[in-house]
Enzyme design. Structure first.
Site, short mmCIF file in Angstrom:
data_model
loop_
_atom_site.label_atom_id
_atom_site.label_comp_id
_atom_site.label_asym_id
_atom_site.label_seq_id
_atom_site.Cartn_x
_atom_site.Cartn_y
_atom_site.Cartn_z
N ASP A 276 18.85 31.15 14.01
CA ASP A 276 19.13 31.12 15.55
C ASP A 276 20.93 32.09 16.02
OD1 ASP A 276 16.90 29.95 16.45
OD2 ASP A 276 18.41 28.06 17.68
N ASP A 277 21.25 31.94 16.62
CA ASP A 277 22.55 32.69 17.15
C ASP A 277 22.92 33.53 16.38
OD1 ASP A 277 23.11 29.91 18.74
OD2 ASP A 277 23.56 28.91 16.80
N HIS B 298 19.63 29.19 24.10
CA HIS B 298 20.57 28.80 23.29
C HIS B 298 20.49 26.67 23.77
CE1 HIS B 298 24.89 28.46 21.37
NE2 HIS B 298 24.70 29.03 22.32
#
Length: 301
Positions: A11-12, A132
């Site tokens: 993620d991210d 998110h």
């Protein structure tokens, strides 16, 4: 052994150059098989370029809670912004939503703008799209999110219901309260996503193994327990699909990073590097082989 397809999602991606570097290293080592891009991240363009260069399967990590919107008309005078002109934050977004202060047409506008920016950066639509800080399963937002996915023909998402979460006594009570809220929201989202023809892997793991709680044994134990529970409920299944949410990378060094406000504490902590090192452990790869686990991405489902 039941054949297992495991999507390990970093993620991210796009949060900062050091995050990008760590995630790419994990991908090239076979430790991560899929990434989720923050298009409002300070290093999003660099991340998209790296995904193209190394042929990394990439989806959209839709962001409504951290940093700045990408939709130009929402950058001023929007219900999605706090008094400083940024998104409300992980808990601030939830508070504003519960008070009825968020305009859902603006949520939809921003989600579509992020899909369009993803398309511009990568040259294709997201292979999957999630939220998110799990904003995509929140009340009201879940309906808008599902509409956007259906509109763009994005088939896959994440539903963060983690088997065995209630037994994880190493998670601090305040964090567990948040996780249990995410779980409840996720249960209430299943019918909405199903109605819109959206799919997700059979099993989600990632809350119990995040940051300092990640180890080879914690990952394997979570997978084993989840598969055992899945087989007991669906004994006729011929295979099982799992998404493991991870956050590897080298710690952000301010002022670089973030989504407009600079990097947060978790991004600057040693826990990111700890995840990277754990995922790269040769022992973890051998444990996958023992369990007939094949790493893949959403496009392989």
């Amino acid at each position: 052994m039941l054949p297992v397809k495991l999507i390990v999602t970093g993620d991210d991606f796009g949060y900062c150059p050091r995050r990008n570097q760590g995630i790419v290293e994990c991908f090239l080592a076979g430790a991560v098989s899929n990434v989720s891009l923050l298009v409002n991240g300070s290093a999003a363009a660099d991340a998209a370029q790296l995904a193209r260069r190394y042929n990394i399967p990439i989806g959209l990590h839709a962001n409504l809670s951290e940093g700045s919107p990408v939709c130009e008309v929402l950058k001023t005078n929007s219900s999605l912004l706090n008094q400083d002109g940024f998104f409300h934050g992980k808990m601030g977004f939830r508070t504003a939503l519960s008070k009825g202060l968020l305009n859902m047409s603006e949520v939809k506008q921003e989600l579509k703008a992020q899909v369009e920016l993803f398309l511009k950066l990568t040259g294709h639509l997201p292979l999957h799209m999630d939220g998110h800080q799990h904003v995509h399963v929140l009340p009201e937002v879940r309906h808008v999110f599902a509409e956007v996915l259906e509109e763009y023909g994005i088939q896959y998402t994440r539903v963060p219901i983690e088997p065995g979460l209630h037994n994880c006594d190493w998670i601090p009570p305040s964090l567990m309260d948040f996780y249990l809220g995410v779980e409840e929201d996720s249960f209430n989202t299943v019918d909405v996503f199903t109605k819109h023809g959206i799919r997700w892997p059979h099993i989600y793991i990632g809350l119990s193994t995040m940051g300092k709680n990640m180890s080879v044994s914690s990952i394997c134990s979570a997978i084993d327990a989840a598969i055992e529970q899945f087989v007991s409920k669906a004994p006729q299944s011929r295979r099982v699909t799992i998404e493991l949410m991870v956050h590897p990378g080298y710690p952000s060094v301010p002022p670089a990073g973030g989504c407009g406000e600079g990097p947060d504490d978790f991004s600057q902590s040693w826990e990111r590097l700890h995840e990277l090192q754990t995922l790269m452990e040769p022992e973890l790869q051998s444990q996958y082989k023992t369990r007939s686990i094949q790493l893949c991405s959403f496009k392989d489902l």
